[in-house]
Design a protein around this motif. Structure first.
Motif, PDB file in Angstrom:
ATOM      1  N   THR A 131      -4.228   7.198  -2.343  1.00 11.15           N
ATOM      2  CA  THR A 131      -3.222   6.146  -2.122  1.00 11.15           C
ATOM      3  C   THR A 131      -3.393   5.069  -3.186  1.00 11.15           C
ATOM      4  O   THR A 131      -4.388   5.030  -3.899  1.00 11.15           O
ATOM      5  CB  THR A 131      -3.381   5.515  -0.723  1.00 11.15           C
ATOM      6  N   LEU A 167       3.311   2.457   2.642  1.00  6.66           N
ATOM      7  CA  LEU A 167       2.594   2.537   3.920  1.00  6.66           C
ATOM      8  C   LEU A 167       2.524   1.163   4.574  1.00  6.66           C
ATOM      9  O   LEU A 167       2.586   1.002   5.770  1.00  6.66           O
ATOM     10  CB  LEU A 167       1.174   3.059   3.690  1.00  6.66           C
ATOM     11  N   TRP A 180       0.880  -1.185   0.000  1.00  4.10           N
ATOM     12  CA  TRP A 180       0.000   0.000   0.000  1.00  4.10           C
ATOM     13  C   TRP A 180       0.901   1.214   0.000  1.00  4.10           C
ATOM     14  O   TRP A 180       1.817   1.338   0.799  1.00  4.10           O
ATOM     15  CB  TRP A 180      -0.898  -0.054   1.256  1.00  4.10           C
ATOM     16  N   ASP A 219       1.444   5.551  -0.470  1.00  2.57           N
ATOM     17  CA  ASP A 219       0.735   6.846  -0.474  1.00  2.57           C
ATOM     18  C   ASP A 219       0.897   7.487  -1.850  1.00  2.57           C
ATOM     19  O   ASP A 219       1.610   6.950  -2.713  1.00  2.57           O
ATOM     20  CB  ASP A 219       1.243   7.769   0.652  1.00  2.57           C
ATOM     21  N   SER A 220       0.253   8.624  -2.046  1.00  6.96           N
ATOM     22  CA  SER A 220       0.220   9.195  -3.396  1.00  6.96           C
ATOM     23  C   SER A 220       1.599   9.631  -3.867  1.00  6.96           C
ATOM     24  O   SER A 220       1.828   9.840  -5.052  1.00  6.96           O
ATOM     25  CB  SER A 220      -0.753  10.383  -3.447  1.00  6.96           C
TER      26      SER A 220
END
Ligand code: ADP
Length: 441
Positions: free
Chosen positions: A131, A79, A71, A73-74
């Motif tokens: 995300t 993450l 995962w 983040d932008s």
């Protein structure tokens, strides 16, 4: 030959088998990777829905086994990662699937793993908060897939190989069988082999030629022996008379003359046979020279001058220089034999007119006499080997019956045409037309 066909057929079938295996495996591999990729995209979509709902809590106790879930983040920072603690991981913004997801909402890509034994498939999805969730799965390489399908594949290959061997053996035998069954003594009697027809027809033609040649040879030998017998009998007869003392002194000279005549006839026969056999072999083109038909005819007349004088026949040469590219020996032979016949088949006080003129780039020789002429029924035979007119034999005119066949054969070799114009009581004229460029062979 059977073995060669068998080997070729085997080679063809094995190559076809190998090529189709490679093709099928390639297509299958590609097909399965596409299915896998689609599944991965669906899974990441499902997981994305989970993360949207539960947030980070979604990952608690997540059991992903061979999948890897990341995962980001932008900004591409990790993450969460199911494999490695997220702090250890570098920024993922450069990965194609992440970039694509950020730009388009979803992204996909595939890459070889660092060890190159596996290919990794990636699918990423952008969440509503910006995300990105990414999933990866390893795809086994084509070799691993082959190993997996191992037993089944080996069985199919073995079966195809055995079938190919059996069929190749049967086919090669069936191709060769009709060849062995051919009746080569009667080539045209063989039926059901259209492809071999040109070969069989040629074989038949050659066999007929061989038979004809053997028959000609047999006739030739019989004729030669027959023609040799007459002078040999003359020679041995007169020699015997002298040996037994039955010849009077004044007979000795004429008897010796008869013996010499017999020997001369034999020498002429041998010479003519040698000329003919040279002609049968075909004069080589290298013997072609620039000559003059008029000069050749004059030389032949000169050679025969004493014979003409003895027979009381007058030789008359007319016409003009007729340059020609041909084999000189053959031109001489033609002129000599025609003039000699004009002298032999004539009467004291008779004439032989020899005329040469250039014509259409070539040259023409005409030898005409005012002798007895040739009866129409004999005219078609006089050019045959050993043919002699009844008159020639009964009147004991010396000859071998080969003169005109030498003329005919030499003309054929030079590409010349012969024309005969003769009638009893009106004499004989033979015209030989030589073409512009001397043809040999
Ligand atoms: P040869 O002269 O040795 O008999 P040829 O082949 O030259 O053999 O001639 C064949 C036959 O043709 C002769 O036996 C003769 O009967 C006939 N013949 C050839 N030339 C003449 C001619 N000029 N006049 C009449 N008969 C001829």
């Amino acid at each position: 030959m059977t073995k060669r066909i068998f080997r070729t057929l085997c080679l063809v079938s094995f190559t076809a088998l190998a090529a189709s295996l490679i093709l099928i495996l390639g297509v299958l591999y590609d097909y399965f990777s596409r299915i896998q990729q689609t599944q991965l995209a669906m899974q990441v979509q499902l997981a994305a829905q989970g993360v949207e709902k539960l947030g980070e809590a979604y990952f608690d106790g997540l059991d992903v086994r061979e999948y890897r879930v990341t995962w980001l983040d932008s900004a591409g920072d990790v993450l969460y990662d199911s494999g490695t603690p997220s702090a250890d991981l570098e920024n993922h913004l450069a990965r194609p699937e992440v970039r694509q997801a950020l730009a388009e909402g979803t992204g996909q890509s595939r890459r070889m793993s660092a060890t190159l034994t596996e290919r990794m498939l990636y699918a990423a999805q952008k969440l509503s908060d910006g995300t990105v969730l990414r999933m990866a799965v390893a795809q086994s390489s084509i070799f691993v897939m082959l190993l997996g399908a191992g037993q089944g594949l080996a069985a199919v290959i073995l079966l195809v190989l055995v079938l190919a061997l059996l069929l190749s053996r049967r086919l090669s035998r069936r191709i060769v069988e009709p060849l062995g069954a051919l009746d080569l003594d009667a080539p045209l009697q063989n039926t059901g082999c259209e492809e071999l027809e040109p070969l069989l027809r040629r074989l038949d033609r050659q066999q007929r030629q061989l038979r004809a040649q053997a028959e000609m040879r047999r006739q030739f030998t019989a004729n030669v022996s027959h023609e040799l017998k007459t002078p040999l009998h003359v020679i041995s007869g007169y020699a015997e008379l002298i040996e037994n003392g039955l010849a009077r002194d004044e007979d000795i000279r004429p008897f010796a003359g008869k013996i010499r005549g017999g020997v001369q006839q034999m020498v002429k026969l041998v010479e003519d046979i040698i000329s003919l056999s040279h002609l049968d072999e075909g004069a080589p083109a290298t013997q072609t020279e620039q000559t003059d038909l008029h000069a050749a005819a004059a030389a032949a007349a000169e050679e025969l001058a004493s014979e003409a004088e003895a027979a009381g026949v007058c030789l008359e040469l007319s016409g003009r220089s007729a340059p020609l590219s041909a084999v000189p020996a053959l031109i001489r032979s033609i002129a000599f034999n025609l003039i000699e016949n004009g002298i032999k088949y004539n009467h004291p006080g008779g004439h032989v007119w020899i005329r040469t003129v250039p014509e259409d780039g070539g040259a023409v020789l005409t030898v005409r006499d005012d002798g007895p002429g040739i009866p129409p029924e004999q005219q078609e035979h006089i050019f045959e080997r050993f043919y002699r007119g009844d008159e020639s034999r009964s009147k004991d005119i010396p000859g071998t019956g080969l003169g005109l066949s030498i003329v005919k054969h030499a003309a054929l070799v030079l590409g010349a045409e012969i024309e005969l114009d003769s009638a009893p009581g009106r004499g004989t004229a033979v015209t030989v037309r030589f073409p512009a460029s001397g043809k040999t062979g």
